[in-house]
Write a protein that holds these residues in place. Structure first.
Motif, PDB file in Angstrom:
ATOM      1  N   ARG A 184      75.686  49.557  46.973  1.00  0.00           N
ATOM      2  CA  ARG A 184      74.841  50.151  46.249  1.00  0.00           C
ATOM      3  C   ARG A 184      74.947  51.619  47.152  1.00  0.00           C
ATOM      4  O   ARG A 184      75.040  51.816  48.404  1.00  0.00           O
ATOM      5  CB  ARG A 184      73.479  50.408  46.328  1.00  0.00           C
ATOM      6  N   ARG A 215      75.726  51.298  32.318  1.00  0.00           N
ATOM      7  CA  ARG A 215      75.716  49.621  32.597  1.00  0.00           C
ATOM      8  C   ARG A 215      76.632  49.114  31.852  1.00  0.00           C
ATOM      9  O   ARG A 215      76.627  49.296  30.424  1.00  0.00           O
ATOM     10  CB  ARG A 215      74.250  49.138  31.936  1.00  0.00           C
ATOM     11  N   LEU A 267      76.731  50.059  37.585  1.00  0.00           N
ATOM     12  CA  LEU A 267      75.250  50.593  37.227  1.00  0.00           C
ATOM     13  C   LEU A 267      75.677  52.326  37.875  1.00  0.00           C
ATOM     14  O   LEU A 267      75.674  52.443  38.578  1.00  0.00           O
ATOM     15  CB  LEU A 267      73.582  50.412  37.803  1.00  0.00           C
ATOM     16  N   GLU A 310      76.305  50.458  42.453  1.00  0.00           N
ATOM     17  CA  GLU A 310      75.698  50.536  42.251  1.00  0.00           C
ATOM     18  C   GLU A 310      75.409  52.276  42.593  1.00  0.00           C
ATOM     19  O   GLU A 310      75.360  51.867  44.138  1.00  0.00           O
ATOM     20  CB  GLU A 310      74.356  50.195  42.283  1.00  0.00           C
TER      21      GLU A 310
END
Length: 256
Positions: free
Chosen positions: A85, A208, A147, A118
């Protein structure tokens, strides 16, 4: 992400009067024995400064800008089965340079099978007179997931705002999944008109990819939010708003 090895934090190279070029890189790999994602490479150059926390790697502004003429490159590699992330510590405020040139941030990401990326930065605020481009080049192996959030805000308080470009190029399993480009300006009547921003000053995308699209999400749309299934495993949510807080709510409301 508990065993990261930070790289250098040197200043980016200057390639002309008042212009900066800088590169940063993140490599995430899964440790098979422990099942933990590790970061064998975390390399920074000011102003692209990377800082690790237990829940994410943060982009921290090491200097003002981007400023017109700056060339910034971020490379992200996520190995098979790894999770990464990436966030930013605050919004980026792009500023005009002395030569009227465009600043460019290019994010190149490769995610292997079973990996997940992400990329969730805070908004880019394009100040009056600035020209800025954000370019995303993403390659996903079959079984990988992504994402990605991209938010643009025209101007600081009381400003019309400058010119911003956003480019999204995403491939999945060796085939094109998304090709999208947007250019807006706070002083351009067409950008502000009903075909683009419809009088709003904030626009954003939430992508997504590599996951099934819910029927409820695909069916939803209104005057400020569009939810578009892709010709592949993914969905793109696009929203308009008058401020960054409302924009975030509209994007995330339809992405769950």
């Amino acid at each position: 992400m508990h065993a990261c090895v930070p790289g250098s934090g040197s200043f980016g190279g200057r390639y002309g009067r008042n212009r900066v070029s800088a590169e940063a890189a993140i490599v995430a790999s899964l440790d098979a024995a422990s099942g933990i994602t590790r970061l064998p490479v975390l390399r920074s150059q000011v102003p692209l400064v990377l800082r690790r926390t237990p829940e994410a790697v943060y982009l921290v502004g090491g200097a003002a800008g981007p400023i017109g003429g700056d060339l910034l490159d971020l490379r992200i590699d996520v190995g098979a089965g790894a999770f990464l992330r990436v966030r930013s510590a605050a919004a980026s405020i792009t500023l005009p340079g002395p030569d009227g040139l465009e600043s460019v941030l290019t994010v190149t990401a490769v995610v292997e099978a079973g990996g997940c990326l992400e990329y969730l930065p805070e908004p880019v605020v394009v100040s009056a007179g600035a020209r800025h481009a954000t370019i995303f080049l993403v390659t996903l192996a079959e079984g990988a997931s992504l994402l990605l959030r991209d938010e643009l805000l025209l101007g600081r308080h009381g400003e019309a705002g400058g010119t911003a470009r956003s480019v999204l190029r995403v491939d999945y399993a060796g085939r094109p999944l998304l090709r999208q480009a947007l250019e807006i300006s706070g002083t351009d009547a067409v950008s502000l008109g009903p075909a683009v921003l419809a009088g709003h000053r904030a626009v954003g995308n939430l992508l997504r990819a590599g996951q099934a699209v819910s029927t409820d999400d695909v069916a939803y749309a209104d005057a400020t939010v569009a939810v578009m299934p892709l010709a592949g495993p993914g969905v793109l949510v696009t929203a308009l708003a008058d401020d960054a807080v409302t924009l975030r709510k509209r994007l995330t409301m339809r992405s769950r």
